[in-house]
Enzyme design. Structure first.
Site, PDB file in Angstrom:
ATOM      1  N   CYS A   1       0.875  -1.175   0.000  1.00 35.08           N
ATOM      2  CA  CYS A   1       0.000   0.000   0.000  1.00 35.08           C
ATOM      3  C   CYS A   1       0.908   1.219   0.000  1.00 35.08           C
ATOM      4  CB  CYS A   1      -0.906  -0.001   1.227  1.00 35.08           C
ATOM      5  SG  CYS A   1      -1.978   1.462   1.340  1.00 35.08           S
TER       6      CYS A   1
ATOM      7  N   GLU B   1      -3.439   0.842  -6.253  1.00 39.07           N
ATOM      8  CA  GLU B   1      -2.458  -0.208  -6.510  1.00 39.07           C
ATOM      9  C   GLU B   1      -2.224  -0.279  -8.008  1.00 39.07           C
ATOM     10  OE1 GLU B   1       0.261  -1.670  -5.647  1.00 39.07           O
ATOM     11  OE2 GLU B   1      -0.735  -2.323  -3.808  1.00 39.07           O
TER      12      GLU B   1
END
Length: 351
Positions: free
Chosen positions: A2, A129
């Site tokens: 992340c 992402e």
């Protein structure tokens, strides 16, 4: 992993979105620590070293607080251990923006604060992402499904998406804050620490996002994901370091197949870009923005807010390098896709 998030709500909205039911059955909206609301800046494109809203137990700051009392704090993304000896936190030789759940008790930087009960919940609209393609990387925005919006049925305890004029529900018989009915914030498990410069100065609170193996529906994008706490009870247990011991809390760090996602433009790749365009879904086949709907216009109106006094200007200086990501396979359609569309008056944007 992340490496980029979004949190576009104003401080007062974050507080209402974090409301919870205490042990007495009363609804409570956590307050901000003194001065911390001013340190937080809403952003559609947050990167490590930026300040984010983090939910923690009030007992970390007041030992006499109720066991279930929570407080919001602004913390810097990228954990600086309390034992760090340099006078400049940017001199950290390794990245601490993420920590793997599998070896969290093997790394001193994370083990020490975890054993002290310094567990936190990072709040965000969602996270970005990148999927590695043949010649480029395709970004995706990943978030909780938003239930009971237009043409969607109410399901579970997730909140309705309604217009800004009526974005809270309140019963005359209920106590505490009105129910938050806006965007359901993502609740990511984290660990935090407090570092004080060796020569003295203001303490700096920092955190790391805990990651787990990606859930089946996200494996096509990346092999890791943040550890998601699903619902008030999991959040309560993660934060309650007095009753829930470390090893029991770690059991909450599971891969959960509960998130949805949509592809977005490479506009988000540059962390200096900070506008709703970062969240704009794109059609990977036509490489154009999807058509706006009535609900999307309403959502964008809410995000931009017509009341400058209530919503801070997004921080345009939150930056760091573009994350390196890898994974394969295809993207599947998602039900909540239309919720983050740009207004119809925008010119179509290609990927």
């Amino acid at each position: 992993m992340c490496g980029r998030t979004a949190c576009s709500l104003a401080p007062d909205e974050v507080s209402r979105a974090c409301s919870y039911t205490n042990r007495g059955g009363q609804r409570r909206a956590p307050r901000w620590r003194d001065g911390d609301a001013d340190k937080y800046r809403p952003s559609y494109n947050k990167s490590p070293q930026s300040m984010s809203p983090v939910l923690v137990s009030q007992r970390h700051f007041d030992k006499g607080a109720a066991v279930d009392e929570c407080v919001l704090a602004s913390m810097r993304w990228g954990l600086i251990p309390a034992w760090f000896k340099e006078s400049d936190p940017s001199k950290m030789q390794y990245s601490t923006s993420n920590c793997r759940s599998e070896n969290i008790l093997e790394k001193k930087s994370y083990k020490d604060p975890l054993l002290r009960g310094q567990r936190c919940v990072i709040m965000a609209d969602g996270f970005y992402e990148w999927r590695r393609m043949e010649k480029e990387k395709q970004p995706f925005f990943i978030y909780f499904p938003q239930r009971n919006g237009p043409n969607q049925e109410k399901n579970g305890d997730q909140r309705d998406l309604v217009s800004p004029a009526s974005n809270e529900k309140h019963s005359e018989e209920s106590e505490g804050p009105a129910e938050w009915t806006g965007w359901r914030l993502l609740t990511m498990a984290g660990v935090f620490d407090c570092w004080t410069p060796p020569g003295g100065g203001e303490p700096l609170y920092t955190y790391s996002v805990i990651t787990v193996n990606a859930s089946p529906n996200l494996q096509s994008i990346h092999d890791r994901m943040p550890a998601i706490l699903d619902g008030e009870e999991e959040v309560r247990r993660w934060l309650d370091f007095g009753e829930v011991k470390t090893l029991d809390a770690i059991k909450l760090l599971q891969s959960k197949d509960i998130l949805t996602f949509h592809p977005v433009s490479s506009f988000v790749n540059n962390s200096r870009n900070n506008s709703p365009e970062c969240l704009q879904p794109v059609d990977l086949n036509s490489k154009k923005e999807l058509k706006a709907t009535a609900s999307s216009k309403m959502m964008m109106s809410w995000l931009s807010s017509s009341s400058p006094s209530k919503r801070k200007e997004p921080d345009t200086n939150e930056s760091k390098e573009e994350p390196e990501r890898s994974a394969k396979a295809r993207c599947t359609p998602v039900g909540g896709l239309q919720l983050w569309l740009q207004g119809a008056n925008k010119k179509p944007r290609t990927k």
